[in-house]
Write an enzyme that holds these catalytic residues in place. Structure first.
Site, PDB file in Angstrom:
ATOM      1  CG  HIS A 241      -0.957 -26.939 -48.480  1.00  0.00           C
ATOM      2  ND1 HIS A 241      -2.020 -26.798 -48.734  1.00  0.00           N
ATOM      3  CD2 HIS A 241      -0.068 -25.954 -49.109  1.00  0.00           C
ATOM      4  CE1 HIS A 241      -2.320 -25.805 -49.471  1.00  0.00           C
ATOM      5  NE2 HIS A 241      -1.045 -25.291 -49.841  1.00  0.00           N
ATOM      6  CB  SER A 242      -5.485 -28.381 -45.140  1.00  0.00           C
ATOM      7  OG  SER A 242      -6.075 -26.924 -45.327  1.00  0.00           O
TER       8      SER A 242
END
Length: 946
Positions: free
Chosen positions: A802-803
């Protein structure tokens, strides 16, 4: 030989005697239940109907009037009628006793008061049982009669009250409030009826409900008058069996001071504590729903301040009311449980806020002046601790969801109605034997109310954030596979055993638990828990857990020596500050001043321990501690202590046996199996699950489980899945799905890693998993799991990532480089299940999909993406689909199908489904309109590749 003749009583023997104050208490209790019960039932079952009037409905009008609530709808009408019928007995007795107190020779006023009271009671029955639907005219006649008679009842009642009676002050206050409320009541009724102003009827409704409260409160003041009266039933002819009423053998006078420590009252305390913890732990969880959708401060966070309600006890009448009738605050707490009937999230939160306020008032009043009754504080505090343990075991049984939380309902496994019934029983049966004498404070000048309050706030925070769920401390040290620490099952049982041991030590070794060496041992446990992973960190956490459970009696007793508004009110405020700090450490990117606490769990842990230390300081300042008193009191105290220890031991044994049975049931399950082993197929998916709360604020694990099973997903990555915080309820979204569908699970970076979380579920054994925190110099931390799976004998890597958010482009650029390096370093077939925040073929996309990473897009022609992407390398991709989320979250499910053992194909040439082997096809269930709101969308059908 015949039976001996019965022994009859002597004429004049007293069979039963009841203090007159119980008449007043019964009247107040049942009258309150009539209105509160009807209101809760009406809101739960017919909310939009009872707020509707002839001009407007919801949302212009959003709170029902009294008449609409208790009127013609079943079952709320019946609830009101039943409790009003029960109230009639105490009501007639109240009128009669009031007359007897006020009667004077040659005075007409007491007789007028008696007649007025009787007619007023009869007219109340008239408008209750003759509804406006039955006969509108007679209903109004009875209602008007009741209101008209209220004037002489109030005025004469005040005039006949002795000037030195404490009830006179309260009668004047509530009478003034009653008649003062009539002016705005009439004004807003005119605004509604004549001017037809939207919302005016809702304001009118609040004043109408206020009239009911003031009316009941006026008569509740008779409590002070009736204390001097006693009702007796006397056998005037000696016709009853004397043995039934024979006076018991005279007990040791020393035992009288141990009033209230029966096993029955202990179990009532456990029930009420269970309700307290259920309501308190649900409050931050419901608050979290709103900033989650607002992506920042929403304003609903203000409901957290509801727990500071004990400060209202600085108002004398409030303190007197709740200490005199403790059932009221406990019944108010049930509002938080009953809030599940409100489907509107805002209303549900409002009701939980009300319930939480009552919960803290109830707790404060129960421990206020507790030192006036030796060992009663230990008795109640032990029950309070066991209530926490019971709530944690309930979550263990229901996969980390409390079954009576307002995010639960019948469809997702809730036991809310059962919780309400149990809670009402506990509330009605509660007592407060230390009500007299009731000084504002029993503390000496050397003791500090603020220090005692800080200890209370720090302790409640620690118990909530570390021990309200058995998995939290485990996940602080969780490092992934191979397993190097405890697992939720079966090791949750160890957590419960340590908590139980701490509770028992708190009874038998109070002199030690309240000492500074014990405090430093607990703080050392906190340090080990924070700094060490795996089993070592868990052992440190268990040392802290045992210590925290053991000091509950000394902290609560110390706080109870001061005025409750000071110690419990200030303590609740400290608790609010700790909650905010607890959130700020992970939500720093979305809150004012966030960077000051960014990733500083250590600071919050230190603040927690400092607050608890202040509580220990306050306890140590008590001139003659409970332990000293015990040593001087002789064998009667030893017997009472033994009784408390025995009650706790029995209850803890039952709870531990239940938790052992739950462990056995959950632990013994079959090994996970993939859906299509004959095809050597691995179906992989990515889903941003929004912390397991659906769009309507219900727990969504069950719905998630169903769609995952129907899509036949073998490997799935969850994003926004770290719910191990107070604001997310300390839940583990992987447990129910993993156990019921058969998956291996990796929770990902734990709560001490300060991320929003990522998790991995796999039908295939997880050989190894590494947790990463990608570079995030400015924004939210970006978590990743790099796992190696045994897929049909072939090592296959899966990366769940998850950026950061869109507002921090440099963070996202650095993160893309970091993930590209992870993928570049893998020589195994690899699938990336991710949240990238980039447009296809642009910007950072070309870092993820590049020669350096070696990755390919599952479908480069899918232009309609921004967040979720599936990438792969060195494995054959055969299909791709996008499935709508229904109302579970705000993000769809993306699914890719991969085959192990066949050469990689990156041509992106699509083929019709007819050319695809049946075992490799997507389920037909989701075509067209799909099922339960889930369907193939964007392309309206799956895509298949050569």
């Amino acid at each position: 030989m015949g039976n001996p003749s019965p022994k009859y009583s002597k004429p004049g023997q007293v069979l039963v005697k009841i203090n007159g104050s119980w008449i007043s208490n019964a009247h107040t209790l049942f009258a309150s239940l009539a209105f509160i019960g009807a209101l809760i039932t009406g809101i739960a079952l017919h909310y939009k109907k009872i707020v509707q009037n002839e001009h407007y409905g919801f949302p212009d009008e959003w709170f029902p009037s009294v008449s609409a609530t208790i009127g013609d709808r079943y079952p709320e009408r019946s609830v009101f009628m039943i409790f009003i019928a029960i109230t009639s007995g105490p009501r007639f007795l109240l009128v009669g006793l009031f007359y007897l107190l006020a009667a004077k020779p040659n005075s007409i006023r007491p007789k007028v008061l008696l007649v007025t009271g009787l007619l007023r009671t009869i007219s109340c029955g008239g408008w209750t049982y003759v509804t406006s639907t039955d006969d509108h005219d007679w209903h109004d006649i009875f209602m008007i009669t009741y209101l008209v008679l209220t004037l002489p009842w109030t005025i004469i009642g005040i005039s006949l009250t002795h000037s030195d009676s404490k009830s006179l002050f309260y009668r004047k206050v509530f009478a003034s409030c009653f008649f003062g409320t009539l002016v705005p009541l009439i004004y807003f009724f005119i605004q509604h009826k004549v001017h037809k102003i939207a919302g005016a009827y809702t304001i009118y409704a609040f004043f109408e409900w206020s009239l009911c409260i003031f009316d009941v409160a006026f008569d509740a003041a008779t409590f002070y008058d009736f204390q001097a009266l006693e009702l007796r039933i006397v056998d005037v002819k000696g016709v009853t069996d004397a043995t039934q009423y024979a006076a018991p053998t005279k007990a040791n006078p020393a035992l009288k001071k141990f009033q209230g420590i029966s096993f029955f009252s202990f179990l009532v305390g456990v029930i009420n504590s269970f309700i307290f913890w259920s309501v308190l732990t649900s409050l931050p969880l419901l608050i979290w729903y709103f900033p989650l959708w607002y992506m920042g401060i929403s304003g609903y966070e203000a409901f957290l301040l509801s727990i500071v309600a004990p400060v209202l006890l600085c108002i004398g009448p409030f303190l007197t009311l709740f200490s005199t009738v403790p059932q009221l605050a406990y019944l108010g707490t049930i509002i938080g449980v009953a809030s599940f009937w409100a489907h509107k999230p805002e209303l549900r939160l409002e009701l939980v806020g009300i319930g939480s306020g009552f919960a803290f008032i109830a707790l404060a009043v129960q421990f206020w002046n507790i030192s006036s009754k030796p060992l009663l504080g230990l008795h109640r505090a032990t029950a309070f601790s066991i209530g926490l343990l019971a709530s944690s075991i309930a979550k263990y049984a229901f996969y980390t969801n409390n079954p009576i939380w307002p995010i639960m309902h019948k469809e997702n496994g809730g036991w809310n109605v059962t919780g309400i019934v149990i809670g009402v029983i506990g509330a009605v049966l509660v007592t407060r034997p230390q009500i007299r004498p009731s000084p504002a404070s029993t503390a000496t000048s050397k003791e500090s109310a603020l220090a005692a309050g800080a200890g209370f706030g720090g302790l409640i925070f620690a118990l909530h954030t570390l021990l309200s769920d058995s998995t939290t401390i485990m996940l602080w040290g969780w490092e992934g596979f191979p397993v190097r620490g405890p697992l939720a099952v079966p090791h949750g049982l160890i957590t419960f055993a340590v908590m139980a041991f701490g509770i028992y030590i708190g009874i038998t070794r109070r002199a030690s638990t309240g000492s500074w060496p014990a405090y430093f041992l607990g703080s050392a446990g906190a340090f080990v828990m924070y700094t060490c992973p795996g089993w070592i960190g868990y052992i440190g956490g268990m040392i802290l857990a045992g210590y925290l459970m053991s000091i509950v009696p000394v902290i609560l007793e110390s706080a109870g020596r001061h005025h409750p508004a000071a110690s419990f009110g200030f303590g609740a405020f400290v608790l609010v500050l700790l909650y905010l700090a607890h959130v700020w450490i992970v939500a720093y990117a979305f809150v004012p001043g966030g960077p000051l606490l960014r990733e500083r769990s250590d600071i919050v842990l230190i603040l927690q321990q400092v607050a608890i230390g202040l509580g220990i300081f306050s306890y140590r300042r008590i001139k003659v501690s409970a332990n000293t008193a015990i040593s001087q009191s002789g064998s009667s105290v030893t017997a009472a202590l033994t009784s408390i220890a025995s009650q706790a031991f029995k209850t803890l044994t039952v709870l531990l046996a239940i938790s052992a049975a739950i462990t056995f049931k959950r632990f013994h399950r079959d090994a996970p199996k993939p859906y299509h082993p004959e095809e050597k197929l691995m179906t992989a998916a990515i889903w941003t699950v929004h912390f397991g709360l659906d769009n309507d604020m219900w727990a969504s694990e069950g719905r998630m489980r169903d769609v995952i099973n129907e899509l036949e997903i073998d490997v799935i990555g969850f994003l926004e899945s770290d719910t191990q915080r107070a604001i997310m309820g300390h839940r583990d979204l992987t447990q129910q799905i993993a156990e019921e569908l058969g998956y291996y699970s990796d929770f990902g970076p734990g709560p001490n890693k300060h991320t929003w979380g990522c998790a991995l579920l796999s039908k295939f054994p997880i050989l190894n998993s590494t947790h990463h925190l990608l570079p995030s110099p400015v924004g939210e931390l970006a978590p990743a799991i790099h796992a190696t799976l045994d897929v049909y004998g072939q090592p296959v890597d899966v990366v769940v990532f998850h950026s950061g958010q869109e507002e921090d482009p440099e963070d996202r650029r650095l993160q893309s480089l970091g993930v590209a390096d992870i993928m570049h370093g893998s020589s195994n077939p690899l699938v990336l299940l991710s949240y990238l925040v980039t447009k296809p073929l642009e910007g950072n996309y070309n870092t993820y999909v590049s020669e350096h990473s070696g990755m390919h897009d599952v479908d480069p022609s899918d232009w309609d993406r921004w967040c979720q992407y599936i990438l792969y390398k060195n494995i054959k991709r055969t299909g791709y689909a996008r499935v709508s989320r229904s109302t579970i979250t705000d993000t769809e499910i993306q699914v890719g199908k991969f085959v192990v053992g066949e050469p990689e194909n990156t041509s992106n040439k699509q083929i019709p489904e007819s050319q695809v082997p049946e075992g490799r096809r997507f389920p037909a269930l989701f075509r067209g309109d799909g099922v339960r709101g889930h369907r193939y969308h964007v392309f309206d059908e799956p895509r298949y590749f050569e």
